[in-house]
Design a protein around this motif. Structure first.
Motif, PDB file in Angstrom:
ATOM      1  N   GLU A 140       0.839  -1.217   0.000  1.00 12.18           N
ATOM      2  CA  GLU A 140       0.000   0.000   0.000  1.00 12.18           C
ATOM      3  C   GLU A 140       0.871   1.263   0.000  1.00 12.18           C
ATOM      4  N   LEU A 141       2.030   1.164   0.653  1.00 19.52           N
ATOM      5  CA  LEU A 141       2.959   2.295   0.685  1.00 19.52           C
ATOM      6  C   LEU A 141       3.599   2.485  -0.695  1.00 19.52           C
ATOM      7  N   GLN A 142       3.953   1.356  -1.339  1.00 19.73           N
ATOM      8  CA  GLN A 142       4.457   1.415  -2.716  1.00 19.73           C
ATOM      9  C   GLN A 142       3.482   2.171  -3.604  1.00 19.73           C
ATOM     10  N   LEU A 143       2.230   1.742  -3.504  1.00 16.13           N
ATOM     11  CA  LEU A 143       1.160   2.302  -4.338  1.00 16.13           C
ATOM     12  C   LEU A 143       1.055   3.812  -4.121  1.00 16.13           C
ATOM     13  N   ALA A 144       1.011   4.226  -2.848  1.00 16.35           N
ATOM     14  CA  ALA A 144       0.871   5.649  -2.522  1.00 16.35           C
ATOM     15  C   ALA A 144       2.059   6.450  -3.054  1.00 16.35           C
ATOM     16  N   ARG A 145       3.263   5.894  -2.895  1.00 20.08           N
ATOM     17  CA  ARG A 145       4.461   6.613  -3.348  1.00 20.08           C
ATOM     18  C   ARG A 145       4.468   6.799  -4.856  1.00 20.08           C
ATOM     19  N   VAL A 146       4.125   5.725  -5.581  1.00 18.06           N
ATOM     20  CA  VAL A 146       4.178   5.810  -7.053  1.00 18.06           C
ATOM     21  C   VAL A 146       3.111   6.765  -7.571  1.00 18.06           C
ATOM     22  N   GLU A 154      -4.542   4.884  -9.769  1.00 23.69           N
ATOM     23  CA  GLU A 154      -4.332   3.683  -8.949  1.00 23.69           C
ATOM     24  C   GLU A 154      -4.333   2.399  -9.788  1.00 23.69           C
ATOM     25  N   GLU A 155      -5.289   2.304 -10.761  1.00 23.51           N
ATOM     26  CA  GLU A 155      -5.360   1.071 -11.587  1.00 23.51           C
ATOM     27  C   GLU A 155      -4.063   0.874 -12.370  1.00 23.51           C
ATOM     28  N   GLU A 156      -3.523   1.993 -12.883  1.00 25.45           N
ATOM     29  CA  GLU A 156      -2.291   1.894 -13.688  1.00 25.45           C
ATOM     30  C   GLU A 156      -1.128   1.395 -12.832  1.00 25.45           C
ATOM     31  N   VAL A 157      -1.017   1.936 -11.631  1.00 20.41           N
ATOM     32  CA  VAL A 157       0.077   1.523 -10.739  1.00 20.41           C
ATOM     33  C   VAL A 157      -0.104   0.065 -10.334  1.00 20.41           C
ATOM     34  N   ARG A 158      -1.353  -0.310 -10.030  1.00 19.43           N
ATOM     35  CA  ARG A 158      -1.599  -1.713  -9.649  1.00 19.43           C
ATOM     36  C   ARG A 158      -1.253  -2.675 -10.793  1.00 19.43           C
ATOM     37  N   ALA A 159      -1.490  -2.227 -12.021  1.00 21.22           N
ATOM     38  CA  ALA A 159      -1.162  -3.064 -13.191  1.00 21.22           C
ATOM     39  C   ALA A 159       0.351  -3.251 -13.305  1.00 21.22           C
TER      40      ALA A 159
END
Length: 205
Positions: A140-146, A154-159
């Protein structure tokens, strides 16, 4: 160095884990960092060694006005056409592999950091490393940072994260882990401790 193969520490981590910050911290301690991402940028920059091959494979539309690869055009193409991604990888991967190998061998520091985003996924690089060091933080921290850094949705980062090895796979492959869920100072302290370990290991080879 007495032996002709430098002691190589493979540094990796998922997108947004802080791999670049860790690499910078090692560099600040006088350690040479060979970064495959930087090499890829070099190869696809204006006058980059890969550009004639890329234009031959994909046409002049992939070369921007500055002579470098048009990253947006290429991103759009490989996103829509997986065979285009394969063609691009067939051009870039051997060149990146060769240049990174040469730079590791030429490095003039007690050991070398080989920074590879997809180290766990790539046997080519894994086999070269004497140790594997993973920069880790909760996803979740990775996601927030990116999202904060790149402005991607969010969908793009999760992909992007889904296309990489999972956190568990990375940790299972790691000899050493740098926990980067805290401050930059904590990250740097962990790098300092590992630097001592790696200097000791390298001198014993």
């Amino acid at each position: 160095m007495t032996h002709n193969h430098p002691f190589i520490v493979g540094l990796t981590g998922g997108i947004g884990s802080g791999k670049s910050a860790a690499a910078d911290a090692f560099a600040a301690l006088g350690i040479e960092v060979v970064d495959t991402d930087a090499i890829a940028h070099e190869l696809t920059g204006a006058n980059g060694a890969a550009m004639p091959l890329i234009v031959a494979a994909f046409g002049p539309a992939m070369r921007g006005p500055d002579g470098a690869m048009d990253r947006n055009a290429m991103r759009a193409l490989v996103f829509e056409d997986s065979s285009a991604r394969k063609r691009l990888e067939t051009i870039l991967h051997p060149l990146i592999g060769q240049l990174s190998q040469e730079r590791c061998l030429r490095a003039d520091s007690p050991y070398v950091i080989l920074s590879v985003p997809l180290l766990i996924e790539s046997e080519r690089y894994r086999d070269r490393c004497d140790r594997i060091c993973v920069v880790d933080c909760p996803s979740e921290l990775q996601l927030a940072r990116v999202m904060k850094r790149s402005g991607l949705a969010e969908e793009e980062v999760r992909a992007i994260m889904a296309a990489q090895a999972t956190r568990d796979q990375r940790l299972a492959a790691a000899d050493d882990v740098i926990d980067n869920s805290g401050t930059l100072a904590q990250l740097e302290a962990r790098v300092c401790a590992l630097d001592q370990t790696y200097r000791r290991l390298a001198s014993a080879v």
